[in-house]
Design a protein around this motif. Sequence first.
Motif, PDB file in Angstrom:
ATOM      1  N   ARG B  54       0.832  -1.201   0.000  1.00  0.00           N
ATOM      2  CA  ARG B  54       0.000   0.000   0.000  1.00  0.00           C
ATOM      3  C   ARG B  54       0.864   1.248   0.000  1.00  0.00           C
ATOM      4  NH1 ARG B  54      -4.470   0.795   4.643  1.00  0.00           N
ATOM      5  NH2 ARG B  54      -2.709   0.205   5.940  1.00  0.00           N
ATOM      6  N   ASN B  55       1.884   1.232   0.845  1.00  0.00           N
ATOM      7  CA  ASN B  55       2.783   2.387   0.878  1.00  0.00           C
ATOM      8  C   ASN B  55       3.460   2.607  -0.465  1.00  0.00           C
ATOM      9  OD1 ASN B  55       2.381   3.344   3.408  1.00  0.00           O
ATOM     10  ND2 ASN B  55       4.028   2.164   4.349  1.00  0.00           N
ATOM     11  N   ILE B  56       3.999   1.530  -1.029  1.00  0.00           N
ATOM     12  CA  ILE B  56       4.699   1.655  -2.303  1.00  0.00           C
ATOM     13  C   ILE B  56       3.758   2.175  -3.373  1.00  0.00           C
ATOM     14  CG2 ILE B  56       5.761   0.371  -4.175  1.00  0.00           C
ATOM     15  CD1 ILE B  56       6.840  -1.574  -2.135  1.00  0.00           C
ATOM     16  N   SER B  57       2.624   1.521  -3.472  1.00  0.00           N
ATOM     17  CA  SER B  57       1.701   1.792  -4.555  1.00  0.00           C
ATOM     18  C   SER B  57       1.150   3.203  -4.480  1.00  0.00           C
ATOM     19  CB  SER B  57       0.580   0.768  -4.487  1.00  0.00           C
ATOM     20  OG  SER B  57      -0.264   0.907  -5.578  1.00  0.00           O
ATOM     21  N   VAL B  58       0.692   3.529  -3.314  1.00  0.00           N
ATOM     22  CA  VAL B  58       0.033   4.813  -3.145  1.00  0.00           C
ATOM     23  C   VAL B  58       1.046   5.944  -3.213  1.00  0.00           C
ATOM     24  CG1 VAL B  58      -0.275   5.803  -0.849  1.00  0.00           C
ATOM     25  CG2 VAL B  58      -2.226   4.882  -2.086  1.00  0.00           C
ATOM     26  N   THR B  59       2.227   5.657  -2.747  1.00  0.00           N
ATOM     27  CA  THR B  59       3.269   6.668  -2.827  1.00  0.00           C
ATOM     28  C   THR B  59       3.613   6.970  -4.276  1.00  0.00           C
ATOM     29  OG1 THR B  59       4.195   6.043  -0.709  1.00  0.00           O
ATOM     30  CG2 THR B  59       5.652   7.193  -2.229  1.00  0.00           C
ATOM     31  N   ALA B  60       3.703   5.901  -5.064  1.00  0.00           N
ATOM     32  CA  ALA B  60       4.058   6.099  -6.462  1.00  0.00           C
ATOM     33  C   ALA B  60       3.001   6.923  -7.183  1.00  0.00           C
ATOM     34  CB  ALA B  60       4.213   4.749  -7.144  1.00  0.00           C
ATOM     35  N   LEU B  61       1.750   6.715  -6.782  1.00  0.00           N
ATOM     36  CA  LEU B  61       0.687   7.358  -7.543  1.00  0.00           C
ATOM     37  C   LEU B  61       0.307   8.722  -7.017  1.00  0.00           C
ATOM     38  CD1 LEU B  61      -1.434   4.190  -8.057  1.00  0.00           C
ATOM     39  CD2 LEU B  61      -0.340   5.528  -9.845  1.00  0.00           C
ATOM     40  N   PHE B  62       0.390   8.904  -5.707  1.00  0.00           N
ATOM     41  CA  PHE B  62      -0.101  10.153  -5.153  1.00  0.00           C
ATOM     42  C   PHE B  62       0.940  10.888  -4.321  1.00  0.00           C
ATOM     43  CE2 PHE B  62      -3.813   7.547  -5.847  1.00  0.00           C
ATOM     44  CZ  PHE B  62      -4.644   8.428  -6.501  1.00  0.00           C
ATOM     45  N   GLY B  63       1.976  10.213  -3.909  1.00  0.00           N
ATOM     46  CA  GLY B  63       2.939  10.843  -3.033  1.00  0.00           C
ATOM     47  C   GLY B  63       2.768  10.408  -1.595  1.00  0.00           C
ATOM     48  N   SER B  64       1.519  10.099  -1.202  1.00  0.00           N
ATOM     49  CA  SER B  64       1.293   9.608   0.156  1.00  0.00           C
ATOM     50  C   SER B  64      -0.132   9.120   0.283  1.00  0.00           C
ATOM     51  CB  SER B  64       1.539  10.701   1.188  1.00  0.00           C
ATOM     52  OG  SER B  64       0.441  11.586   1.227  1.00  0.00           O
ATOM     53  N   ARG B  65      -0.371   8.378   1.359  1.00  0.00           N
ATOM     54  CA  ARG B  65      -1.716   7.859   1.591  1.00  0.00           C
ATOM     55  C   ARG B  65      -2.694   8.999   1.868  1.00  0.00           C
ATOM     56  NH1 ARG B  65      -2.490   3.854   6.396  1.00  0.00           N
ATOM     57  NH2 ARG B  65      -4.656   3.511   5.929  1.00  0.00           N
ATOM     58  N   ARG B  66      -2.227   9.987   2.555  1.00  0.00           N
ATOM     59  CA  ARG B  66      -3.107  11.104   2.891  1.00  0.00           C
ATOM     60  C   ARG B  66      -3.553  11.822   1.622  1.00  0.00           C
ATOM     61  NH1 ARG B  66      -3.164  16.250   4.205  1.00  0.00           N
ATOM     62  NH2 ARG B  66      -0.992  16.575   3.652  1.00  0.00           N
TER      63      ARG B  66
END
Lengths: 182, 182
Positions: B54-66
Amino acid sequence: MGAPKQKWTSDEETALKAGVLKHGTGKWRTILSDPEFGSVLKSRSNVDLKDKWRNISVTALFGSRRKAKLAHKRTPSSGANQDADNTTALTIVALANGPTSPPPVPFEGPFTSEDKIIFEAITNSKKPCDKKSIWRYIEDNFMMEPNKKRPVALRLKYLTNVGVLIKTKHRYKISPNFMAAA
Amino acid sequence: MGAPKQKWTSDEETALKAGVLKHGTGKWRTILSDPEFGSVLKSRSNVDLKDKWRNISVTALFGSRRKAKLAHKRTPSSGANQDADNTTALTIVALANGPTSPPPVPFEGPFTSEDKIIFEAITNSKKPCDKKSIWRYIEDNFMMEPNKKRPVALRLKYLTNVGVLIKTKHRYKISPNFMAAA
DNA sequence: CGGTAGGGATAGGGTTCT
DNA sequence: TAGAACCCTATCCCTACC
């Protein structure tokens, strides 16, 4: 991909509880087939019902399934623990139009953790059951220690006095004036 | 009390990405059981894998989960946003020894945010999937606005031309010559 | 085969640590 | 304050057993 996760609505939860009250636990397919509940639960499977009931039941009594397993692992001590009373799941509420007369003693809430175990034991048996059946259910499922029996016995008598439970020929059932609700 | 926080090594991260490429997302226990990755990841749990992905994926797409949550909350507009391209997480690199012939058109990096969404959509489906599945995945997960469809469609065609994606019978998969890496 | 029980895995929100 | 790592639990899945 598949459904992202279908959270239970309170309508569905109410229907499930009413269904269990009417047909008993473990009758998931029957509940689904009952038109009284099937319409509300039409997007749920029998397995979904089973899972949700497990979740409701165990949450009310222990706070979570994980804690329930831990409680089971401990020495047969804290069957119903202390911080379970402020949950709302397996509670019982008065129905608007009950057929029977008002009880001699008014009920004063809230329900205790002992009450919840009693409700579960009676609901689970599907038929009015005697005190011995209730004890057996509780011992089978909660490993209650002996000195916890008294508070349960007291609540059983109290709930009968106030009309939440109805006692006939040494057998207890839940008053039709009450049903599970959120 | 617990472990002092175990940071992920790049070996572990690589193993996780390769595992997802082989077994698909959501197969964390399977990845752990695969001896190919399990040895590297032996100090991680299936839940750890899920969280890290989740961290990897979301970071790649948005920069962060927030930021991802914020993006979701907005009107279905900026699904993949602009400042996601300078991340390194969900990228794909060429493997040393690929079995297939070189592509007619050489690939010129870097990967765009559209590419990353496409990779995630295909990877997530675990099987070669058609264009419609890719769109559905994207719409379900990123609320992309309609006028963003064109750049994605263009990248889909481009990635196929350069051999990063392989198209067979209208279905796309990621070339075995490529894999996720740090 | 359909149904239930029970264990176990996943998804996603939340929390803690740095 | 943000981001990475970790926790919690509702929901969903799998398998054994009728």
